[in-house]
Scaffold this motif. Structure first.
Motif, mmCIF file in Angstrom:
data_model
loop_
_atom_site.group_PDB
_atom_site.id
_atom_site.type_symbol
_atom_site.label_atom_id
_atom_site.label_comp_id
_atom_site.label_asym_id
_atom_site.label_seq_id
_atom_site.Cartn_x
_atom_site.Cartn_y
_atom_site.Cartn_z
ATOM 1 N N PHE A 60 0.772 -1.256 0.130
ATOM 2 C CA PHE A 60 -0.039 0.207 0.029
ATOM 3 C C PHE A 60 0.972 1.235 -0.118
ATOM 4 C CE2 PHE A 60 -3.134 -3.084 1.554
ATOM 5 C CZ PHE A 60 -4.298 -2.700 1.041
ATOM 6 N N GLY A 61 2.092 1.144 0.475
ATOM 7 C CA GLY A 61 2.916 2.310 0.367
ATOM 8 C C GLY A 61 2.820 3.246 1.482
ATOM 9 N N ARG A 62 2.452 2.429 2.661
ATOM 10 C CA ARG A 62 2.150 3.512 3.729
ATOM 11 C C ARG A 62 1.833 2.391 4.825
ATOM 12 N NH1 ARG A 62 -3.790 6.026 3.303
ATOM 13 N NH2 ARG A 62 -5.037 4.239 3.137
ATOM 14 N N SER A 63 1.877 2.749 6.270
ATOM 15 C CA SER A 63 1.452 2.016 7.263
ATOM 16 C C SER A 63 0.267 2.661 7.692
ATOM 17 C CB SER A 63 2.559 2.048 8.603
ATOM 18 O OG SER A 63 2.144 1.419 9.583
ATOM 19 N N ALA A 64 -0.667 1.754 7.829
ATOM 20 C CA ALA A 64 -2.127 2.204 8.063
ATOM 21 C C ALA A 64 -2.853 1.281 8.739
ATOM 22 C CB ALA A 64 -2.667 2.707 6.960
ATOM 23 N N PRO A 65 -3.887 1.577 9.556
ATOM 24 C CA PRO A 65 -4.792 0.634 9.997
ATOM 25 C C PRO A 65 -5.356 -0.624 8.847
ATOM 26 C CG PRO A 65 -5.533 2.716 11.066
ATOM 27 C CD PRO A 65 -4.485 3.081 9.761
ATOM 28 N N ARG A 66 -5.549 -1.667 9.165
ATOM 29 C CA ARG A 66 -5.750 -2.474 7.950
ATOM 30 C C ARG A 66 -6.685 -3.637 8.367
ATOM 31 N NH1 ARG A 66 -0.246 -3.051 6.360
ATOM 32 N NH2 ARG A 66 -0.810 -0.836 5.555
ATOM 33 N N THR A 67 -7.833 -3.740 7.150
ATOM 34 C CA THR A 67 -8.808 -4.689 7.668
ATOM 35 C C THR A 67 -8.727 -5.845 6.316
ATOM 36 O OG1 THR A 67 -10.230 -2.851 8.440
ATOM 37 C CG2 THR A 67 -11.510 -4.835 7.402
ATOM 38 N N PHE A 68 -9.085 -6.993 6.915
ATOM 39 C CA PHE A 68 -9.131 -8.060 6.014
ATOM 40 C C PHE A 68 -10.663 -8.501 5.851
ATOM 41 C CE2 PHE A 68 -8.773 -12.621 5.019
ATOM 42 C CZ PHE A 68 -7.815 -12.477 4.156
ATOM 43 N N VAL A 138 -10.779 -8.041 11.258
ATOM 44 C CA VAL A 138 -11.177 -9.083 10.205
ATOM 45 C C VAL A 138 -12.755 -9.164 9.981
ATOM 46 C CG1 VAL A 138 -11.213 -11.718 9.713
ATOM 47 C CG2 VAL A 138 -9.010 -10.685 10.637
ATOM 48 N N LEU A 139 -13.200 -9.188 8.733
ATOM 49 C CA LEU A 139 -14.619 -8.979 8.580
ATOM 50 C C LEU A 139 -15.049 -10.296 7.865
ATOM 51 C CD1 LEU A 139 -15.159 -5.211 7.295
ATOM 52 C CD2 LEU A 139 -15.053 -5.895 9.515
ATOM 53 N N LEU A 140 -16.398 -10.669 8.478
ATOM 54 C CA LEU A 140 -17.073 -11.718 7.859
ATOM 55 C C LEU A 140 -18.667 -11.550 8.104
ATOM 56 C CD1 LEU A 140 -16.846 -14.897 6.838
ATOM 57 C CD2 LEU A 140 -17.331 -15.600 9.330
ATOM 58 N N PHE A 141 -19.174 -11.010 6.945
ATOM 59 C CA PHE A 141 -20.288 -10.464 6.871
ATOM 60 C C PHE A 141 -21.340 -11.601 5.911
ATOM 61 C CE2 PHE A 141 -18.779 -6.031 7.450
ATOM 62 C CZ PHE A 141 -18.600 -5.995 8.639
ATOM 63 N N PHE A 142 -22.249 -11.900 6.633
ATOM 64 C CA PHE A 142 -23.219 -12.840 5.960
ATOM 65 C C PHE A 142 -22.597 -14.062 5.274
ATOM 66 C CE2 PHE A 142 -24.844 -8.364 6.221
ATOM 67 C CZ PHE A 142 -26.012 -8.530 7.086
ATOM 68 N N PRO A 143 -21.822 -14.819 5.894
ATOM 69 C CA PRO A 143 -21.226 -15.914 5.441
ATOM 70 C C PRO A 143 -22.806 -17.143 5.327
ATOM 71 C CG PRO A 143 -20.780 -16.065 7.605
ATOM 72 C CD PRO A 143 -21.506 -14.719 7.499
ATOM 73 N N ASP A 144 -22.441 -17.899 4.389
ATOM 74 C CA ASP A 144 -23.236 -19.132 3.979
ATOM 75 C C ASP A 144 -23.331 -19.908 5.558
ATOM 76 O OD1 ASP A 144 -24.876 -21.520 3.511
ATOM 77 O OD2 ASP A 144 -23.924 -21.372 1.475
ATOM 78 N N PRO A 145 -24.633 -20.062 5.878
ATOM 79 C CA PRO A 145 -24.873 -20.660 7.532
ATOM 80 C C PRO A 145 -24.973 -22.215 7.099
ATOM 81 C CG PRO A 145 -27.010 -19.724 6.418
ATOM 82 C CD PRO A 145 -25.890 -19.248 5.635
ATOM 83 N N TRP A 146 -25.037 -22.879 6.081
ATOM 84 C CA TRP A 146 -25.070 -24.044 5.861
ATOM 85 C C TRP A 146 -26.258 -24.679 7.001
ATOM 86 C CZ3 TRP A 146 -23.340 -26.320 1.588
ATOM 87 C CH2 TRP A 146 -22.305 -25.642 0.825
ATOM 88 N N HIS A 147 -27.564 -24.422 6.462
ATOM 89 C CA HIS A 147 -28.646 -24.867 7.421
ATOM 90 C C HIS A 147 -28.725 -26.189 7.892
ATOM 91 C CE1 HIS A 147 -29.847 -21.295 5.103
ATOM 92 N NE2 HIS A 147 -30.388 -20.669 6.250
ATOM 93 N N LYS A 148 -28.390 -27.091 6.938
ATOM 94 C CA LYS A 148 -28.735 -28.540 7.412
ATOM 95 C C LYS A 148 -27.737 -28.904 8.351
ATOM 96 C CE LYS A 148 -31.303 -29.581 3.255
ATOM 97 N NZ LYS A 148 -31.240 -30.284 1.805
ATOM 98 N N LEU A 175 -12.390 -9.274 15.576
ATOM 99 C CA LEU A 175 -13.226 -10.058 14.339
ATOM 100 C C LEU A 175 -14.494 -9.486 14.615
ATOM 101 C CD1 LEU A 175 -13.886 -12.381 12.551
ATOM 102 C CD2 LEU A 175 -13.703 -13.627 14.610
ATOM 103 N N HIS A 176 -15.175 -8.839 13.374
ATOM 104 C CA HIS A 176 -16.667 -8.523 13.246
ATOM 105 C C HIS A 176 -17.072 -9.546 12.358
ATOM 106 C CE1 HIS A 176 -19.581 -5.141 12.092
ATOM 107 N NE2 HIS A 176 -19.994 -6.048 12.759
ATOM 108 N N MET A 177 -18.239 -10.217 12.978
ATOM 109 C CA MET A 177 -19.175 -11.243 12.123
ATOM 110 C C MET A 177 -20.706 -10.670 12.233
ATOM 111 S SD MET A 177 -17.626 -14.636 13.562
ATOM 112 C CE MET A 177 -17.985 -14.336 15.231
ATOM 113 N N ALA A 178 -21.331 -10.919 11.017
ATOM 114 C CA ALA A 178 -22.748 -10.632 10.954
ATOM 115 C C ALA A 178 -23.434 -11.510 10.420
ATOM 116 C CB ALA A 178 -23.050 -9.069 10.385
ATOM 117 N N THR A 179 -24.715 -11.904 10.672
ATOM 118 C CA THR A 179 -25.446 -12.947 9.956
ATOM 119 C C THR A 179 -27.038 -12.577 10.080
ATOM 120 O OG1 THR A 179 -26.129 -15.167 9.865
ATOM 121 C CG2 THR A 179 -25.593 -14.386 11.999
ATOM 122 N N ASP A 180 -27.722 -13.049 9.232
ATOM 123 C CA ASP A 180 -29.162 -12.821 9.277
ATOM 124 C C ASP A 180 -29.754 -14.036 9.721
ATOM 125 O OD1 ASP A 180 -28.657 -14.139 6.700
ATOM 126 O OD2 ASP A 180 -30.265 -12.934 5.647
#
Length: 239
Positions: A60-68, A138-148, A175-180
């Motif tokens: 990125f050419g700099r040192s900055a807060p980093r989100t994956f 680290v973000l994990l938003f609305f991953p497949d819940p694999w219901h069965k 670690l920030h996660m979200a699911t519906d």
């Protein structure tokens, strides 16, 4: 993050010898803009798994807060977050090629320089390309819940996932996660609550109110109109 019914994410097993995928590879019709993103944006903004461990300060050419971000879907929310926080850097991973093309096209259209993209398995990227204790979020938003029940082994959120993510977060990183889907929210809460080295940031040690920094997607708005809930979880690396 996704506006699609099924979200491709990453492997649930971090072993190089056996990998149970939590995503389903599928073909998608490419729009002109998405193809433009792939054709013109890959060379500038895409990174390769085979290049191994990265020095993201150099990338990125700099040192900055980093989100994956794991599984950004069509990239709408990633683009919104990156545009709203130019002082931060974002690394997004997605296997769905139209989504990769859409985000690349958006990055070029908005002339952003704080986004880099991998188009492959997110957990392989975490394991092989990200230095330990180097990520702020680290973000994990609305991953497949694999219901069965017989498919629960395909869920990305497992004890091994929690440990891998913790190793890549800085101390106090989140670690920030979200699911519906409430049963998956309860499952996430159970897994992360049992994982060592984390602190639940919810006041009631369950779920946090929707953070302002997480954009509301069209998929989420549609769910809200139908009376569906959304559950956000934030766990901070404590050691």
């Amino acid at each position: 993050m996704t506006d699609l019914p099924e979200q491709p994410d990453a492997a649930v097993d971090t072993s190089k010898h056996r990998t149970i995928k939590s995503f389903v590879m599928r073909a998608g019709r490419m729009t002109e803009g998405q193809q433009r993103g792939l054709d013109l944006g890959m060379a500038k903004f895409a990174l390769k798994l085979e290049d191994g461990l990265q020095d993201f300060d150099q990338v990125f050419g700099r040192s900055a807060p980093r989100t994956f971000e794991i599984g950004f879907g069509m990239g709408h929310s990633t683009l919104e977050m990156a545009a709203a926080a130019p002082e931060q850097d974002f690394i997004g991973v997605e296997v769905h090629r139209p989504g990769v093309g859409a985000l690349l096209n958006g990055v070029m259209t908005q002339n952003l320089s704080n986004v880099r993209i991998y188009s492959c398995d997110a957990l392989e990227v975490l394991r092989d390309c990200v230095a330990d204790a180097s990520l702020d979020r680290v973000l994990l938003f609305f991953p497949d819940p694999w219901h069965k029940a017989r498919h629960h082994k395909r869920r990305i959120v497992q004890a091994s996932f929690a440990e891998l993510v913790r190793s890549k977060l800085k101390v106090d990183g989140v670690l920030h996660m979200a699911t519906d889907w409430q049963p998956y929210a309860e499952y996430m809460l159970e897994v992360l609550s049992a994982a060592p080295g984390y602190q639940n940031l919810a006041a009631d040690v369950q779920y946090v109110p929707r953070p302002e920094e997480r954009p509301v997607t069209k998929f989420e708005r549609r769910g809200e109109r139908l009376g569906h809930g959304v559950w956000d979880l934030k766990f901070q690396r404590s050691e």
